[in-house]
Design a protein around this motif. Structure first.
Motif, PDB file in Angstrom:
ATOM      1  N   TRP A  93       0.815  -1.210   0.000  1.00 45.22           N
ATOM      2  CA  TRP A  93       0.000   0.000   0.000  1.00 45.22           C
ATOM      3  C   TRP A  93       0.850   1.262   0.000  1.00 45.22           C
ATOM      4  N   PHE A  94       1.999   1.231   0.671  1.00 48.50           N
ATOM      5  CA  PHE A  94       2.908   2.380   0.596  1.00 48.50           C
ATOM      6  C   PHE A  94       3.379   2.582  -0.847  1.00 48.50           C
ATOM      7  N   ASN A  95       3.666   1.494  -1.534  1.00 53.00           N
ATOM      8  CA  ASN A  95       4.106   1.610  -2.928  1.00 53.00           C
ATOM      9  C   ASN A  95       3.009   2.208  -3.803  1.00 53.00           C
ATOM     10  N   ILE A  96       1.765   1.812  -3.552  1.00 51.43           N
ATOM     11  CA  ILE A  96       0.661   2.389  -4.321  1.00 51.43           C
ATOM     12  C   ILE A  96       0.556   3.886  -4.020  1.00 51.43           C
ATOM     13  N   ALA A  97       0.690   4.247  -2.735  1.00 55.83           N
ATOM     14  CA  ALA A  97       0.616   5.656  -2.361  1.00 55.83           C
ATOM     15  C   ALA A  97       1.710   6.463  -3.050  1.00 55.83           C
ATOM     16  N   VAL A  98       2.923   5.917  -3.100  1.00 57.78           N
ATOM     17  CA  VAL A  98       4.020   6.620  -3.767  1.00 57.78           C
ATOM     18  C   VAL A  98       3.693   6.832  -5.243  1.00 57.78           C
ATOM     19  N   SER A  99       3.100   5.816  -5.875  1.00 51.91           N
ATOM     20  CA  SER A  99       2.761   5.932  -7.297  1.00 51.91           C
ATOM     21  C   SER A  99       1.697   6.985  -7.559  1.00 51.91           C
ATOM     22  N   ARG A 100       0.931   7.362  -6.524  1.00 54.70           N
ATOM     23  CA  ARG A 100      -0.124   8.358  -6.680  1.00 54.70           C
ATOM     24  C   ARG A 100       0.346   9.772  -6.328  1.00 54.70           C
ATOM     25  N   LEU A 101       1.568   9.931  -5.831  1.00 56.46           N
ATOM     26  CA  LEU A 101       2.055  11.267  -5.511  1.00 56.46           C
ATOM     27  C   LEU A 101       2.152  12.092  -6.782  1.00 56.46           C
ATOM     28  N   THR A 102       1.658  13.312  -6.722  1.00 57.52           N
ATOM     29  CA  THR A 102       1.650  14.167  -7.910  1.00 57.52           C
ATOM     30  C   THR A 102       3.015  14.822  -8.113  1.00 57.52           C
ATOM     31  N   GLU A 103       3.190  15.394  -9.298  1.00 52.90           N
ATOM     32  CA  GLU A 103       4.431  16.115  -9.576  1.00 52.90           C
ATOM     33  C   GLU A 103       4.596  17.276  -8.603  1.00 52.90           C
ATOM     34  N   GLU A 143       3.438  17.469  -5.506  1.00 52.89           N
ATOM     35  CA  GLU A 143       3.802  16.943  -4.182  1.00 52.89           C
ATOM     36  C   GLU A 143       5.268  16.530  -4.126  1.00 52.89           C
ATOM     37  N   MET A 144       5.751  15.949  -5.218  1.00 56.79           N
ATOM     38  CA  MET A 144       7.167  15.552  -5.250  1.00 56.79           C
ATOM     39  C   MET A 144       8.063  16.782  -5.322  1.00 56.79           C
ATOM     40  N   ALA A 145       7.622  17.798  -6.079  1.00 58.44           N
ATOM     41  CA  ALA A 145       8.422  19.015  -6.208  1.00 58.44           C
ATOM     42  C   ALA A 145       8.511  19.757  -4.880  1.00 58.44           C
ATOM     43  N   ALA A 146       7.490  19.608  -4.040  1.00 61.61           N
ATOM     44  CA  ALA A 146       7.489  20.303  -2.749  1.00 61.61           C
ATOM     45  C   ALA A 146       8.610  19.814  -1.846  1.00 61.61           C
ATOM     46  N   ARG A 147       9.172  18.657  -2.168  1.00 60.67           N
ATOM     47  CA  ARG A 147      10.281  18.141  -1.353  1.00 60.67           C
ATOM     48  C   ARG A 147      11.509  19.033  -1.454  1.00 60.67           C
ATOM     49  N   ALA A 156       4.902  14.345   0.631  1.00 60.81           N
ATOM     50  CA  ALA A 156       5.591  13.288  -0.106  1.00 60.81           C
ATOM     51  C   ALA A 156       6.672  12.646   0.754  1.00 60.81           C
ATOM     52  N   ASN A 157       7.424  13.451   1.467  1.00 61.38           N
ATOM     53  CA  ASN A 157       8.460  12.891   2.336  1.00 61.38           C
ATOM     54  C   ASN A 157       7.855  12.077   3.467  1.00 61.38           C
ATOM     55  N   ASN A 158       6.684  12.460   3.926  1.00 63.48           N
ATOM     56  CA  ASN A 158       5.998  11.688   4.959  1.00 63.48           C
ATOM     57  C   ASN A 158       5.661  10.292   4.454  1.00 63.48           C
ATOM     58  N   VAL A 159       5.158  10.219   3.231  1.00 60.14           N
ATOM     59  CA  VAL A 159       4.828   8.922   2.631  1.00 60.14           C
ATOM     60  C   VAL A 159       6.095   8.092   2.426  1.00 60.14           C
ATOM     61  N   LEU A 160       7.109   8.714   1.857  1.00 59.02           N
ATOM     62  CA  LEU A 160       8.358   7.991   1.574  1.00 59.02           C
ATOM     63  C   LEU A 160       9.045   7.533   2.853  1.00 59.02           C
ATOM     64  N   ALA A 161       8.957   8.334   3.906  1.00 56.89           N
ATOM     65  CA  ALA A 161       9.557   7.933   5.179  1.00 56.89           C
ATOM     66  C   ALA A 161       8.835   6.712   5.754  1.00 56.89           C
ATOM     67  N   GLY A 162       7.500   6.656   5.598  1.00 57.58           N
ATOM     68  CA  GLY A 162       6.760   5.484   6.054  1.00 57.58           C
ATOM     69  C   GLY A 162       7.155   4.239   5.279  1.00 57.58           C
ATOM     70  N   ARG A 163       7.290   4.393   3.968  1.00 57.58           N
ATOM     71  CA  ARG A 163       7.730   3.263   3.134  1.00 57.58           C
ATOM     72  C   ARG A 163       9.108   2.771   3.574  1.00 57.58           C
ATOM     73  N   ARG A 164      10.027   3.701   3.804  1.00 63.64           N
ATOM     74  CA  ARG A 164      11.383   3.324   4.236  1.00 63.64           C
ATOM     75  C   ARG A 164      11.342   2.627   5.592  1.00 63.64           C
ATOM     76  N   ARG A 165      10.490   3.111   6.487  1.00 66.85           N
ATOM     77  CA  ARG A 165      10.375   2.510   7.819  1.00 66.85           C
ATOM     78  C   ARG A 165       9.963   1.047   7.742  1.00 66.85           C
ATOM     79  N   VAL A 166       8.979   0.756   6.891  1.00 66.53           N
ATOM     80  CA  VAL A 166       8.508  -0.619   6.748  1.00 66.53           C
ATOM     81  C   VAL A 166       9.575  -1.486   6.077  1.00 66.53           C
ATOM     82  N   ARG A 167      10.223  -0.951   5.051  1.00 70.33           N
ATOM     83  CA  ARG A 167      11.254  -1.720   4.350  1.00 70.33           C
ATOM     84  C   ARG A 167      12.418  -2.061   5.295  1.00 70.33           C
TER      85      ARG A 167
END
Length: 307
Positions: A116-126, A128-132, A142-153
């Motif tokens: 589900w984290f991977n699906i969420a990452v795929s839905r991040l808009t340009e 949202e990614m640019a805001a990083r 976007a960083n919040n989502v990516l940090a959650g994905r990294r935490r699980v991995r």
């Protein structure tokens, strides 16, 4: 939040349904979440189901709320069915997938959470990614989502990939950012060097460029106002250090220093403090005023002002 307060908030939310028909989905979702916290799972399921039927992003979020309630009711199969329905609906927003990932992570289903984290990452808009890359990028969604994905991995002992590396140390950097942005705490004590009321005229005559005030009343009123403003910032103690013309002349004569130099006056203040000649502001209301007038504080500088 207690179950009683959660129930009260749920009832309050439901009362808004007729007043704000254009926000029905959002209000249903809010009420369902409050009923869930209050332990009324039946009502939470009913309102979540109604919100789902309305569709849209509120409906997608309502599926997550409904899944959480169903998990708590030991209806795991029904909860997973809600998540699968959400996947089939292919919501364009990352948010519901992100919420689903965090729900599954909390329940310990890390493999599914990563999906589900991977699906969420795929839905991040340009956007949202640019805001990083902006000034507040450390705290971006976007960083919040990516940090959650990294935490699980990391919990699954998977090797870091490029996305993991892009948020490596994010929490530490975010903490540093917040600390840098936060105002420093007020000091525990402020020491204030001031001219006693009867000394102001003579001080002005002796050092006109140093002491601009000629009106003792205006000088002490300004000092009182400044002290109250200092106290409003949370400073615990204001120590008043009274200065006289004789003391400053004596100090500068002994040290060969310039009375107009702020370092000189600071050193003189420290000497006065070492001699024990200080006052604490504010004095008790019936004590002599700090300004040296010999009048009670409540009838002198401590009188209420209109400003």
């Amino acid at each position: 939040m207690t179950t009683g307060s959660a129930a009260a908030m749920a009832a309050e939310s439901e009362a808004d349904l007729d007043r704000y028909p254009d926000q029905r989905g959002e209000i249903l979702l809010e009420a369902a979440q409050h009923w869930h916290r209050a332990g009324n799972h039946e009502r939470a399921i009913e309102l979540s189901t109604e919100a789902i039927a309305l569709g849209g992003e509120d409906g997608a979020h309502a599926r997550i709320t409904l899944a959480e309630v169903l998990f708590d009711c030991d209806r795991s199969a029904d909860a997973c069915a809600q998540l699968e329905a959400l996947r089939r609906e292919r919501s364009p927003s990352a948010a519901p997938y992100h919420l689903a990932a965090e729900l599954l992570e909390e329940r310990g289903d890390l493999e599914q959470a990563l999906t589900w984290f991977n699906i969420a990452v795929s839905r991040l808009t340009e956007q949202e990614m640019a805001a990083r890359d902006t000034e507040l990028g450390l705290l971006s969604y976007a960083n919040n989502v990516l940090a959650g994905r990294r935490r699980v991995r990391r919990t699954l002992a998977l090797p870091a990939d490029e996305l993991d590396d892009s948020v490596s140390g994010l929490a530490e950097r975010a903490d540093e950012f917040v600390r840098a942005a936060a105002p420093p705490p007020p000091p525990r004590e402020v020491r204030v060097l001031f001219w006693l009321r009867d000394e102001i005229t003579r001080a002005h005559e002796t050092w006109p460029h140093l002491v601009e005030h000629t009106d003792a009343g205006a000088y002490t009123a300004d000092r009182e106002k400044a002290n109250r403003e200092l106290a409003d910032t949370g400073i615990a103690r204001i120590t008043m250090v009274p200065l006289t013309v004789a003391k400053l002349i004596d100090y500068t004569t002994r040290t060969g220093s310039d009375p107009a130099d702020s370092d000189t006056r600071h050193a003189c203040m420290n000497e006065i403090i070492d001699e024990g000649n200080t006052l604490t502001w504010p004095p008790p209301r019936n004590a002599p005023c700090w300004c040296g007038s010999a009048t009670k504080y409540k009838k002198c500088c401590g009188r209420p002002t209109s400003s």
